[in-house]
Design a protein around this motif. Structure first.
Motif, PDB file in Angstrom:
ATOM      1  N   LYS A  29       0.840  -1.211   0.000  1.00 29.81           N
ATOM      2  CA  LYS A  29       0.000   0.000   0.000  1.00 29.81           C
ATOM      3  C   LYS A  29       0.869   1.253   0.000  1.00 29.81           C
ATOM      4  O   LYS A  29       0.607   2.189  -0.752  1.00 29.81           O
ATOM      5  N   VAL A  38      -5.418   3.811  -7.620  1.00 30.97           N
ATOM      6  CA  VAL A  38      -6.548   3.402  -6.797  1.00 30.97           C
ATOM      7  C   VAL A  38      -6.360   1.921  -6.481  1.00 30.97           C
ATOM      8  O   VAL A  38      -6.258   1.102  -7.390  1.00 30.97           O
ATOM      9  N   ILE A  39      -6.310   1.582  -5.192  1.00 27.52           N
ATOM     10  CA  ILE A  39      -6.041   0.209  -4.777  1.00 27.52           C
ATOM     11  C   ILE A  39      -7.332  -0.467  -4.333  1.00 27.52           C
ATOM     12  O   ILE A  39      -8.056   0.049  -3.490  1.00 27.52           O
ATOM     13  N   LYS A  40      -7.605  -1.623  -4.917  1.00 26.49           N
ATOM     14  CA  LYS A  40      -8.722  -2.482  -4.508  1.00 26.49           C
ATOM     15  C   LYS A  40      -8.111  -3.770  -3.980  1.00 26.49           C
ATOM     16  O   LYS A  40      -7.003  -4.141  -4.362  1.00 26.49           O
ATOM     17  N   TYR A  41      -8.842  -4.452  -3.103  1.00 29.48           N
ATOM     18  CA  TYR A  41      -8.318  -5.671  -2.487  1.00 29.48           C
ATOM     19  C   TYR A  41      -9.269  -6.845  -2.690  1.00 29.48           C
ATOM     20  O   TYR A  41     -10.473  -6.674  -2.699  1.00 29.48           O
ATOM     21  N   VAL A  42      -8.677  -8.032  -2.812  1.00 32.53           N
ATOM     22  CA  VAL A  42      -9.405  -9.293  -2.850  1.00 32.53           C
ATOM     23  C   VAL A  42      -8.767 -10.176  -1.783  1.00 32.53           C
ATOM     24  O   VAL A  42      -7.537 -10.244  -1.678  1.00 32.53           O
ATOM     25  N   SER A  56      -3.234  -7.157 -10.241  1.00 35.95           N
ATOM     26  CA  SER A  56      -3.950  -7.141 -11.517  1.00 35.95           C
ATOM     27  C   SER A  56      -3.170  -6.487 -12.653  1.00 35.95           C
ATOM     28  O   SER A  56      -3.456  -6.748 -13.820  1.00 35.95           O
ATOM     29  N   GLU A  68      -6.700   1.873 -11.627  1.00 37.49           N
ATOM     30  CA  GLU A  68      -7.085   0.964 -10.545  1.00 37.49           C
ATOM     31  C   GLU A  68      -6.262  -0.317 -10.615  1.00 37.49           C
ATOM     32  O   GLU A  68      -6.106  -0.900 -11.681  1.00 37.49           O
ATOM     33  N   THR A  70      -5.832  -4.102  -8.499  1.00 34.74           N
ATOM     34  CA  THR A  70      -6.396  -4.999  -7.498  1.00 34.74           C
ATOM     35  C   THR A  70      -5.290  -5.898  -6.969  1.00 34.74           C
ATOM     36  O   THR A  70      -4.542  -6.487  -7.742  1.00 34.74           O
ATOM     37  N   GLU A  80     -12.808  -1.120   6.618  1.00 34.72           N
ATOM     38  CA  GLU A  80     -13.235  -0.196   5.594  1.00 34.72           C
ATOM     39  C   GLU A  80     -12.024   0.414   4.900  1.00 34.72           C
ATOM     40  O   GLU A  80     -11.066   0.810   5.555  1.00 34.72           O
ATOM     41  N   GLU A  81     -12.087   0.470   3.558  1.00 39.04           N
ATOM     42  CA  GLU A  81     -10.980   1.036   2.785  1.00 39.04           C
ATOM     43  C   GLU A  81     -11.120   2.539   2.749  1.00 39.04           C
ATOM     44  O   GLU A  81     -12.204   3.078   2.715  1.00 39.04           O
TER      45      GLU A  81
END
Length: 82
Positions: A29, A38-42, A56, A68, A70, A80-81
């Protein structure tokens, strides 16, 4: 380039995505936050060590800032992000 509401031209920078696989979620991060992505998480439930197991966008690829990405993270804390 894109135009803002005031018809000013904003330059979109190209950035190179680093390799964050094998890094802790926190370190990944920090590395990506500096690049304005923009960072998304799985969540990946294989282990309980919060290590990034996949990303990704391939390392070394140039993308526009604010793109973005991932990250797949081992047993990530559900919070919460921001």
């Amino acid at each position: 380039m894109k135009k803002s509401e005031n018809d000013e031209i904003e330059m979109i920078q190209k950035i190179e995505i680093p390799d964050v696989i094998g890094k802790t979620e926190e370190k990944a991060k920090k590395m990506l936050d500096r690049l304005d992505v923009v960072i998304k998480y799985v969540n990946d439930a294989k282990k309980d060590n919060r290590i990034v197991t996949a990303q990704s966008i391939k390392p070394g690829k140039e993308v526009d800032e604010y793109s973005e990405i991932t990250l797949k993270v081992n047993k990530r804390e559900e919070k919460e992000e921001s």
